[in-house]
Design an enzyme around this catalytic site. Sequence first.
Site, mmCIF file in Angstrom:
data_model
loop_
_atom_site.group_PDB
_atom_site.id
_atom_site.type_symbol
_atom_site.label_atom_id
_atom_site.label_comp_id
_atom_site.label_asym_id
_atom_site.label_seq_id
_atom_site.Cartn_x
_atom_site.Cartn_y
_atom_site.Cartn_z
ATOM 1 N N ARG A 182 -48.227 -18.164 42.816
ATOM 2 C CA ARG A 182 -48.685 -16.762 42.853
ATOM 3 C C ARG A 182 -50.081 -16.684 43.456
ATOM 4 N NH1 ARG A 182 -50.934 -15.091 36.936
ATOM 5 N NH2 ARG A 182 -51.476 -17.160 36.212
ATOM 6 N N LYS B 39 -55.220 -14.678 43.998
ATOM 7 C CA LYS B 39 -54.313 -15.081 42.919
ATOM 8 C C LYS B 39 -53.671 -13.828 42.329
ATOM 9 C CE LYS B 39 -54.770 -17.355 38.392
ATOM 10 N NZ LYS B 39 -55.692 -18.200 37.611
ATOM 11 N N ARG C 134 -60.607 -15.761 44.219
ATOM 12 C CA ARG C 134 -61.273 -16.930 43.655
ATOM 13 C C ARG C 134 -61.976 -17.697 44.763
ATOM 14 N NH1 ARG C 134 -57.848 -20.455 39.518
ATOM 15 N NH2 ARG C 134 -56.520 -21.034 41.253
ATOM 16 N N ARG D 248 -56.516 -30.761 43.320
ATOM 17 C CA ARG D 248 -56.378 -31.026 41.892
ATOM 18 C C ARG D 248 -55.877 -32.447 41.701
ATOM 19 N NH1 ARG D 248 -54.512 -25.539 40.149
ATOM 20 N NH2 ARG D 248 -54.781 -24.240 41.987
ATOM 21 N N ASP E 17 -52.710 -30.339 36.694
ATOM 22 C CA ASP E 17 -52.815 -29.408 37.830
ATOM 23 C C ASP E 17 -54.005 -28.464 37.659
ATOM 24 O OD1 ASP E 17 -50.943 -28.532 35.705
ATOM 25 O OD2 ASP E 17 -51.018 -26.628 36.767
HETATM 26 P P1 AMP Z 1 -50.933 -21.812 35.554
HETATM 27 O O1 AMP Z 1 -50.418 -21.615 34.192
HETATM 28 O O2 AMP Z 1 -51.602 -20.583 36.132
HETATM 29 O O3 AMP Z 1 -51.772 -23.050 35.703
HETATM 30 O O4 AMP Z 1 -49.662 -22.012 36.488
HETATM 31 C C1 AMP Z 1 -48.772 -23.096 36.375
HETATM 32 C C2 AMP Z 1 -47.746 -22.995 37.477
HETATM 33 O O5 AMP Z 1 -46.947 -21.811 37.310
HETATM 34 C C3 AMP Z 1 -48.326 -22.892 38.880
HETATM 35 O O6 AMP Z 1 -47.468 -23.566 39.759
HETATM 36 C C4 AMP Z 1 -48.324 -21.421 39.140
HETATM 37 O O7 AMP Z 1 -48.307 -21.112 40.514
HETATM 38 C C5 AMP Z 1 -47.033 -20.987 38.461
HETATM 39 N N1 AMP Z 1 -47.059 -19.584 38.056
HETATM 40 C C6 AMP Z 1 -47.797 -19.034 37.060
HETATM 41 N N2 AMP Z 1 -47.569 -17.715 36.975
HETATM 42 C C7 AMP Z 1 -46.668 -17.401 37.935
HETATM 43 C C8 AMP Z 1 -46.024 -16.188 38.363
HETATM 44 N N3 AMP Z 1 -46.270 -15.022 37.765
HETATM 45 N N4 AMP Z 1 -45.161 -16.268 39.383
HETATM 46 C C9 AMP Z 1 -44.910 -17.435 39.995
HETATM 47 N N5 AMP Z 1 -45.463 -18.602 39.641
HETATM 48 C C10 AMP Z 1 -46.346 -18.595 38.627
HETATM 49 MG MG MG Z 2 -52.935 -23.771 37.108
#
Ligand code: AMP
Ligand code: MG
Length: 491
Positions: A99, A119, A183, A190, A259
Amino acid sequence: MTDLSSPPVASNGGFRFDNSWHRDLPGTYVEQAPDTAPAPQLLVLNDALAADLGLDAASLAQHPGWFAGGALPAGAAPIALAYAGHQFGGFSPQLGDGRAHLIGEHLTPAGQRRDIQLKGSGRTPFSRGGDGKAALGPMLREYVISEAMAAMGVPTTRSLAVALTGEDVRREPGLLPGAVVTRVAASHLRVGTLQFWAARGDHATLARVVDYAIARHDPDLIGREDRVLAFFDRVTARQVRLVAAWMGLGFVHGVLNTDNVALSGETIDYGPCAFMEAYAPGTVFSSIDRQGRYAYANQPLILGWNLAKLAESLLPLLGNTDANVALLNDRLAAVEARYQAAWLAVMRSKLALAGEEEGDADLATGFLAAMEGQGADWTLSFRRLAEAAEGNVSPLRALFANPERLDLWLPHWQSRRRDDAAPHLRAANPVVIPRNHMVEAALEAADLGDLAPFRALVAEVTDPYTDRPGREAYVLPAPTGFGDYVTFCGT
Ligand code: AMP
Ligand code: MG
């Protein structure tokens, strides 16, 4: 006639893009434009950061589509990056920007290279089941907490803007306003970026990505034969310093998956993070961290775990031999001592100790032991040492349900602290942090269209060290009625 003495009007807000990831690492990303926002509206623009970056805030403000999606400043080349990651200990071989869009790298007047990333800007091939979007609350949360961290001197990604897309997103509570945060980061490399290629056994790409990381963050290592090992040491040093800084502030990141560990050493990914109030080592805020894996006091251990994953992904470049495994294991075994040294340096500063003495670590843990179980607010306990140094211990004692242990500890500290401790204590210990109840109140108001509390909060938390009348509401911990604070990843 054209007045040549006045500067040209920047056609793209002053962005000077030089997109090295796009140019140098083909095959490690997908070209993907952000979604077009139906009704872009720039809600928050970080004028001070824009100025630091050499951007023209007035010109940026005329282009909400740059920050909500749908338009791009000249020179941008949006991509979604591939990465993997251990999430709560389990390996996901393919995460990636699901995203987010890296729209380009901006070169600042000071010669720094900064990733500009949107983001919440729409789906990418890495989205899996997600909608690629973000709700306003979590994006404002990232903005206010990252800017507070920057003001407190913690390495962090920054927030340049938050914009509404004009489209609602469906989340747990129902429909919420959709938003995008811009951002700014030293890079988006990472631990999980390296894991992605290591897990695939694509060592040629892994080597290219590591050399790219070295070029961006440790250019003095370019071309050195021992650069991979030296790079591991550099990342370790940055991460050790970072986690020690968090611990000093009572910061709980909340989702320290590999990550979310940046090779730059910046704090990244402000999802469920929050600041501890009453000192309790097991403090957890995230609704999904049921085992307390990422609890406050576990963060240094998790740092070691995450660095072990970094070591594993670098091993193929060194050659998977017993000797190289031993080299990396020695380094991993040393992480704990390196962290302890960094933590002690933070504590010496927070306690304004004079010089360095043998028993300083015990003195620091003695203060923590006095706080534990007494409801003593972490931030204020350190801050009020300043009054204690000036002879007034009552404000500090008032924070403790039972100050018995504090009273035993204070004389030791008074004899160890520097003579002129008070100004040092006020410079090392913030008086205003983003208090959980204030953050929540500001985000709730913003959801209803009132940004005034959010703006006021940003102004307060970006001036963290000043005592002045009128800011009591931002200084004090949550009233007891606020209850236990639970945070969500906002996905
Ligand atoms: P995060 O929890 O933000 O570190 O995200 C973990 C993974 O989930 C990453 O690959 C993000 O790109 C994906 N992700 C989080 N939220 C979304 C969303 N709303 N749509 C698509 N991918 C997401
Ligand atoms: Mg993340």
